[in-house]
Design an enzyme around this catalytic site. Sequence first.
Site, mmCIF file in Angstrom:
data_model
loop_
_atom_site.group_PDB
_atom_site.id
_atom_site.type_symbol
_atom_site.label_atom_id
_atom_site.label_comp_id
_atom_site.label_asym_id
_atom_site.label_seq_id
_atom_site.Cartn_x
_atom_site.Cartn_y
_atom_site.Cartn_z
ATOM 1 N N TYR A 144 1.051 -1.294 -0.285
ATOM 2 C CA TYR A 144 -0.120 0.126 0.155
ATOM 3 C C TYR A 144 1.236 1.557 -0.038
ATOM 4 C CZ TYR A 144 -3.212 3.796 1.833
ATOM 5 O OH TYR A 144 -4.587 4.703 1.823
ATOM 6 N N ASP A 239 9.141 3.216 -0.226
ATOM 7 C CA ASP A 239 8.309 3.538 0.118
ATOM 8 C C ASP A 239 8.567 3.163 2.381
ATOM 9 O OD1 ASP A 239 6.302 4.882 1.606
ATOM 10 O OD2 ASP A 239 4.761 4.023 -0.069
ATOM 11 N N LYS A 267 4.508 9.386 9.305
ATOM 12 C CA LYS A 267 4.233 9.381 10.320
ATOM 13 C C LYS A 267 5.529 9.700 11.769
ATOM 14 C CE LYS A 267 1.534 5.115 8.542
ATOM 15 N NZ LYS A 267 0.144 4.813 8.938
#
Length: 430
Positions: A144, A239, A267
């Site tokens: 994702y 990523d 994050k």
Amino acid sequence: METTQSEQLFKEALEVMPGGVNSPVRAFKSVGGTPITFKRGQGAHLEDWDGNRFLDFCCSWGPLVLGHAHPYVRESIEKVLVDGWTFGTPHRSETLLARKVLERVGFADKGRFVNSGTEAVMTAVRLARGVTKRPYILKFDGCYHGHLDSMLVNAGSGLVTFGQSSSAGVPEEIAATTLVVPLDDEAAVEAVFKTHGDKIAAVALETIPANNGLLYQRPEFVAFLRKITREHGTLLLLDEVLVGLRVQPAFAFQHYGVEPDIVTLGKVIGGGFPAAALAAKAEIMDHLAPNGPVYQAGTLSGNPVAMTAGLATLEVLFEQGGWDRLHAVAARFKNGIESGLAATSLPVQYIQTGALFWFSFDSEALPRTADGIGKPGIARYAALHRKLLEKGIYFAPSGYEVGFLSTAMTDADVDGAVATIIETINECYA
Ligand SMILES: Cc1ncc(COP(=O)(O)O)c(C=O)c1O
């Protein structure tokens, strides 16, 4: 467990927001029941509107590596707020955080801050296309990368490697610029490069895929991707929005000894405020506007509040002993869960890397591809989730999601949670 207040609040939310939420997984569809509405978080604990208290293993899906409302982060933000919170101009905190993040990234000269991981990946994809002047992106089934159109793409059927959109609203023409292959499969990647190698702008990988369980990849596979991308003039986009600063005191690509061309971060670097970034060598980053022709912008990008929260979080982690604490919490938790599971003969697999963990209730061996996760395991997780809630432990409301540890957890929190988790897994199989 009393849930009257959460139920009422969710009912009200349903009237004004689709599904009552602003991000789908929060709606508890995967585990059933009404989402808990939290009122406050302090340290390792959450408290809901019904007065229930939970030890938090979700940490707002990763950013809260120091737990909730860490005093140093809060005080740093409060100081900044006195002088105003957004100017739409350069701000010193951007440079300070950029320096600190780049120090950890190592290979990159420059970064750009954006507001979400999705934006970071969207910009990285555009940048890769702009730099290479090629149209295609290769991604892996089960990874994702946020909800940008070109990444909301699933594997096609059979031998077709062009993706199919996984969401309504993504035109097939856009999905067709994304090639999707299975993880852990060198031959599949080679076959795609053989046919389309000169058109692939970037290969995108979650360095350790952690959005579909924790699909730890073989180091040889990650090294192979580095090699094949170099051979074809394709950029490697790793990523690390989720795994960055969670697996080791830097980024997961360093764990593999592989250097990407572009890395995306999020994050933890925003300390719980909206901040994410991409970083690369200057020769790539300078293709971005205003230096180069690849356009990208943002009204609130790099805003002082998010930058300060990120900076304070990294200071606690790396200058005030935070990382050592995280490492100690992670080691204690891993040891406890592994010995607890070893004492049972249950068909449960456990994987933990740094401060991230995941249980697999499906396979005999830990899966490395998305195919290894099945519906029975996800149903088993739903039962576990409900029972843990009732015992004061908050796990993410989906069996596909990983668990997160924080420095705010005490040894007693960890030991108590380990005992409860093992006892509850046993109950789920009774
Ligand atoms: C690896 C990865 N990339 C991108 C994203 C998207 O980030 P955001 O939710 O901040 O848009 C996520 C979110 O979980 C992620 O885990």
